[in-house]
Scaffold this motif. Structure first.
Motif, mmCIF file in Angstrom:
data_model
loop_
_atom_site.group_PDB
_atom_site.id
_atom_site.type_symbol
_atom_site.label_atom_id
_atom_site.label_comp_id
_atom_site.label_asym_id
_atom_site.label_seq_id
_atom_site.Cartn_x
_atom_site.Cartn_y
_atom_site.Cartn_z
ATOM 1 N N ASN A 86 38.163 50.240 43.049
ATOM 2 C CA ASN A 86 38.961 49.213 42.378
ATOM 3 C C ASN A 86 38.174 47.927 42.162
ATOM 4 O O ASN A 86 37.114 47.735 42.753
ATOM 5 C CB ASN A 86 40.213 48.899 43.205
ATOM 6 N N SER A 129 38.400 40.749 43.536
ATOM 7 C CA SER A 129 38.585 39.350 43.165
ATOM 8 C C SER A 129 38.245 38.472 44.367
ATOM 9 O O SER A 129 38.231 38.941 45.508
ATOM 10 C CB SER A 129 40.014 39.079 42.671
ATOM 11 N N TYR A 163 38.731 34.368 46.107
ATOM 12 C CA TYR A 163 39.588 33.186 46.131
ATOM 13 C C TYR A 163 38.968 32.114 46.999
ATOM 14 O O TYR A 163 38.353 32.418 48.037
ATOM 15 C CB TYR A 163 40.978 33.558 46.667
ATOM 16 N N PHE A 170 37.531 37.551 39.141
ATOM 17 C CA PHE A 170 38.361 38.748 39.040
ATOM 18 C C PHE A 170 37.549 39.856 38.373
ATOM 19 O O PHE A 170 36.497 39.596 37.775
ATOM 20 C CB PHE A 170 39.660 38.459 38.274
ATOM 21 N N TYR A 222 37.996 34.166 50.286
ATOM 22 C CA TYR A 222 38.579 35.473 50.558
ATOM 23 C C TYR A 222 38.248 36.450 49.435
ATOM 24 O O TYR A 222 38.364 36.104 48.252
ATOM 25 C CB TYR A 222 40.095 35.377 50.663
ATOM 26 N N TRP A 265 42.604 46.237 45.559
ATOM 27 C CA TRP A 265 43.661 47.224 45.777
ATOM 28 C C TRP A 265 43.133 48.294 46.732
ATOM 29 O O TRP A 265 41.963 48.675 46.653
ATOM 30 C CB TRP A 265 44.061 47.858 44.450
ATOM 31 N N SER A 268 48.253 51.852 49.152
ATOM 32 C CA SER A 268 49.052 51.546 47.946
ATOM 33 C C SER A 268 49.475 50.088 47.946
ATOM 34 O O SER A 268 50.647 49.744 47.702
ATOM 35 C CB SER A 268 50.291 52.447 47.863
ATOM 36 N N GLY A 269 48.506 49.242 48.206
ATOM 37 C CA GLY A 269 48.795 47.814 48.231
ATOM 38 C C GLY A 269 47.530 46.994 48.114
ATOM 39 O O GLY A 269 46.411 47.516 48.175
ATOM 40 N N TRP A 270 47.743 45.716 47.889
ATOM 41 C CA TRP A 270 46.652 44.759 47.780
ATOM 42 C C TRP A 270 46.200 44.387 49.187
ATOM 43 O O TRP A 270 47.016 44.313 50.102
ATOM 44 C CB TRP A 270 47.197 43.541 47.041
ATOM 45 N N PHE A 302 43.499 41.633 51.446
ATOM 46 C CA PHE A 302 42.571 40.508 51.501
ATOM 47 C C PHE A 302 41.582 40.743 52.630
ATOM 48 O O PHE A 302 41.916 41.363 53.657
ATOM 49 C CB PHE A 302 43.316 39.204 51.789
ATOM 50 N N GLY A 346 39.261 39.071 55.696
ATOM 51 C CA GLY A 346 39.656 38.126 56.731
ATOM 52 C C GLY A 346 39.299 36.681 56.438
ATOM 53 O O GLY A 346 39.787 35.769 57.107
ATOM 54 N N LEU A 390 44.871 34.932 54.620
ATOM 55 C CA LEU A 390 45.885 35.331 53.662
ATOM 56 C C LEU A 390 46.341 36.757 53.945
ATOM 57 O O LEU A 390 45.527 37.631 54.238
ATOM 58 C CB LEU A 390 45.326 35.248 52.239
ATOM 59 N N TRP A 420 48.732 39.709 52.181
ATOM 60 C CA TRP A 420 49.497 40.149 51.019
ATOM 61 C C TRP A 420 50.776 40.828 51.462
ATOM 62 O O TRP A 420 50.786 41.616 52.418
ATOM 63 C CB TRP A 420 48.651 41.094 50.186
ATOM 64 N N VAL A 470 45.245 42.696 38.569
ATOM 65 C CA VAL A 470 43.874 42.245 38.307
ATOM 66 C C VAL A 470 43.412 41.156 39.267
ATOM 67 O O VAL A 470 42.271 41.156 39.710
ATOM 68 C CB VAL A 470 43.775 41.737 36.864
#
Lengths: 110, 125
Positions: free
Chosen positions: A32, A35, A37, A50, A88, A92, A97-99, A101, A103, B45, B47, B110
């Motif tokens: 995947n 991205s 942050y 991204f 960060y 995916w 089945s989730g996003w 981040f 640490g 963070l 999610w 995205v």
């Protein structure tokens, strides 16, 4: 314990180039887009990168991203004092089945 | 004009429920997916959930064991997070964020491009 591994801290002096790594697996980074942050203390996060290496409008080209296999990196060139923040990575995860981040990495500008 | 404004944060007792709201303005709400992300004091963070542009797809973090439900009302330009069975470790700043994509599965999830300022939930007896 995040599924994405980042170093807890990094540092550099003004003008230097700093790279922050993000290590994952074939079910997340390997399959995947990644991205990145930036979160300055006391503020909401800000999207820097991204789709592995694309910058939203308004993000300086000093920030760049790359991905190779199951790892990704954020590089900050020409380090500035205002770059001091937490960083960060995220992507995916197919298994969860989730996003997810990473640490987070606390960047100190010396 | 702040694009995303969260509300509903409060001090609540353990075991209680809470609904957070995220109000959007200044863009076409129905064209984007939205996320909920939280951050406990001094932590990273975390999610929580994403909902697709039309509300037809929802993905929620498994570790919450069904205590969370995300929804949206495109007629009101709002998104919601319903949390039940609140625990002390649910205390955090809760952010809503707009994705760049439609949210119809990973290729169109995205990146979280626009963030609100957050609303604070404290779970305490």
């Amino acid at each position: 314990q995040s599924v994405l591994t980042q170093p807890p801290s990094a540092s550099g002096t003004p003008g230097q180039r700093v790279t922050i790594s993000c290590s994952g697996t074939s079910s997340n980074i390997g399959d995947n887009f990644v991205s990145w942050y930036q979160q300055v203390s006391g503020t909401a996060p800000r999207l820097l990168i991204f789709s592995n290496n694309l910058r939203p409008s308004g993000v300086p080209d000093r920030f760049s991203g790359s991905k190779s296999a199951t790892s990704a990196s954020l590089t900050i060139s020409g380090l500035r004092s205002e770059d001091e923040a937490d960083y960060y990575c995220a992507t995916w995860d197919d298994g969860l089945s989730g996003w997810v981040f990473g640490g987070g990495t606390k960047l100190t500008v010396l | 004009q702040v694009p995303l404004v969260e509300s509903g944060g409060d001090v609540v007792q353990p075991g209680k429920s809470l609904r957070l709201s995220c109000a959007a303005s200044g863009f076409t709400f129905s064209q984007y997916a939205f996320h909920w992300v939280r951050q406990a004091p001094g932590k990273g963070l975390e999610w929580l959930a994403v909902i697709s542009y039309d509300g037809s797809r929802k993905y929620e973090a498994g570790f919450l064991n069904g205590r969370l439900s995300v929804s949206r009302d495109n007629s009101k330009n709002e998104m919601y997070l319903q949390m039940t069975g609140l625990r002390h470790d649910d205390s955090a700043v809760y952010y809503c964020a707009r994705d760049r994509g439609l949210g119809m599965g990973p290729p169109s999830i995205v990146g979280l491009e626009v963030w609100g300022r957050g609303t604070t939930v404290v779970v305490s007896s």
